[in-house]
Design a protein around this motif. Structure first.
Motif, PDB file in Angstrom:
ATOM      1  N   ILE A   1      -1.610  -1.285  13.647  1.00  0.00           N
ATOM      2  CA  ILE A   1      -1.223   0.126  13.581  1.00  0.00           C
ATOM      3  C   ILE A   1       0.275   0.260  13.321  1.00  0.00           C
ATOM      4  O   ILE A   1       0.704   1.101  12.528  1.00  0.00           O
ATOM      5  N   ALA A   2       1.071  -0.565  13.970  1.00  0.00           N
ATOM      6  CA  ALA A   2       2.521  -0.516  13.768  1.00  0.00           C
ATOM      7  C   ALA A   2       2.881  -0.794  12.310  1.00  0.00           C
ATOM      8  O   ALA A   2       3.744  -0.126  11.726  1.00  0.00           O
ATOM      9  N   LYS A   3       2.214  -1.755  11.717  1.00  0.00           N
ATOM     10  CA  LYS A   3       2.466  -2.083  10.312  1.00  0.00           C
ATOM     11  C   LYS A   3       2.061  -0.920   9.407  1.00  0.00           C
ATOM     12  O   LYS A   3       2.760  -0.580   8.453  1.00  0.00           O
ATOM     13  N   ALA A   4       0.924  -0.293   9.708  1.00  0.00           N
ATOM     14  CA  ALA A   4       0.461   0.858   8.926  1.00  0.00           C
ATOM     15  C   ALA A   4       1.462   2.012   9.033  1.00  0.00           C
ATOM     16  O   ALA A   4       1.782   2.671   8.032  1.00  0.00           O
TER      17      ALA A   4
ATOM     18  N   SER B   1       0.817  -1.218   0.000  1.00  0.00           N
ATOM     19  CA  SER B   1       0.000   0.000   0.000  1.00  0.00           C
ATOM     20  C   SER B   1       0.846   1.260   0.000  1.00  0.00           C
ATOM     21  O   SER B   1       0.375   2.317  -0.436  1.00  0.00           O
ATOM     22  N   SER B   2       2.091   1.184   0.436  1.00  0.00           N
ATOM     23  CA  SER B   2       2.938   2.386   0.448  1.00  0.00           C
ATOM     24  C   SER B   2       3.176   2.921  -0.963  1.00  0.00           C
ATOM     25  O   SER B   2       3.432   4.108  -1.140  1.00  0.00           O
TER      26      SER B   2
ATOM     27  N   ALA C   1       5.919   5.395   6.811  1.00  0.00           N
ATOM     28  CA  ALA C   1       7.320   5.798   6.830  1.00  0.00           C
ATOM     29  C   ALA C   1       7.990   5.489   5.495  1.00  0.00           C
ATOM     30  O   ALA C   1       8.752   6.308   4.958  1.00  0.00           O
ATOM     31  N   LYS C   2       7.708   4.327   4.954  1.00  0.00           N
ATOM     32  CA  LYS C   2       8.273   3.947   3.653  1.00  0.00           C
ATOM     33  C   LYS C   2       7.791   4.896   2.556  1.00  0.00           C
ATOM     34  O   LYS C   2       8.577   5.340   1.720  1.00  0.00           O
ATOM     35  N   ALA C   3       6.507   5.213   2.578  1.00  0.00           N
ATOM     36  CA  ALA C   3       5.944   6.119   1.569  1.00  0.00           C
ATOM     37  C   ALA C   3       6.567   7.506   1.683  1.00  0.00           C
ATOM     38  O   ALA C   3       6.918   8.126   0.675  1.00  0.00           O
TER      39      ALA C   3
ATOM     40  N   ASP D   1      -3.161  11.550   1.017  1.00  0.00           N
ATOM     41  CA  ASP D   1      -3.314  10.095   0.890  1.00  0.00           C
ATOM     42  C   ASP D   1      -2.920   9.408   2.196  1.00  0.00           C
ATOM     43  O   ASP D   1      -3.602   8.489   2.664  1.00  0.00           O
ATOM     44  N   ILE D   2      -1.819   9.860   2.785  1.00  0.00           N
ATOM     45  CA  ILE D   2      -1.320   9.269   4.024  1.00  0.00           C
ATOM     46  C   ILE D   2      -2.325   9.486   5.154  1.00  0.00           C
ATOM     47  O   ILE D   2      -2.603   8.572   5.937  1.00  0.00           O
ATOM     48  N   GLN D   3      -2.883  10.681   5.225  1.00  0.00           N
ATOM     49  CA  GLN D   3      -3.870  10.976   6.262  1.00  0.00           C
ATOM     50  C   GLN D   3      -5.080  10.048   6.145  1.00  0.00           C
ATOM     51  O   GLN D   3      -5.524   9.468   7.137  1.00  0.00           O
ATOM     52  N   HIS D   4      -5.593   9.879   4.938  1.00  0.00           N
ATOM     53  CA  HIS D   4      -6.744   8.998   4.734  1.00  0.00           C
ATOM     54  C   HIS D   4      -6.386   7.548   5.053  1.00  0.00           C
ATOM     55  O   HIS D   4      -7.197   6.814   5.634  1.00  0.00           O
TER      56      HIS D   4
END
Length: 68
Positions: free
Chosen positions: A38-41, A10-11, A46-48, A19-22
């Motif tokens: 949440i940690a994975k999200a 998804s990143s 961070a990657k994005a 986009d990140i906020q949504h």
């Protein structure tokens, strides 16, 4: 017929801060109190953000705006 699958990252689709906020809002709603979710999200965000920083907020030619 043989089905083939690819990994979903998804990143790759988080191209703006909006986009990140949504994505984070949707992740919070989906998590159901699961801190690992949440940690994975947050890792994907961070990657994005790192990708956006490297590209100077310009999408690469391999990214398309057809998927949103």
């Amino acid at each position: 017929m043989i089905e083939t699958f690819t990994r979903w990252d998804s990143s790759e689709f988080l191209k703006t801060e909006e986009d990140i906020q949504h994505y984070l809002e949707a992740s919070r709603d989906e998590a159901g109190g699961d801190p690992a979710f949440i940690a994975k999200a947050l890792g994907r965000v961070a990657k994005a953000r790192e990708t956006l920083r490297i590209l100077g907020n310009q999408p690469s030619q391999s990214r398309t705006d057809t998927v949103r």
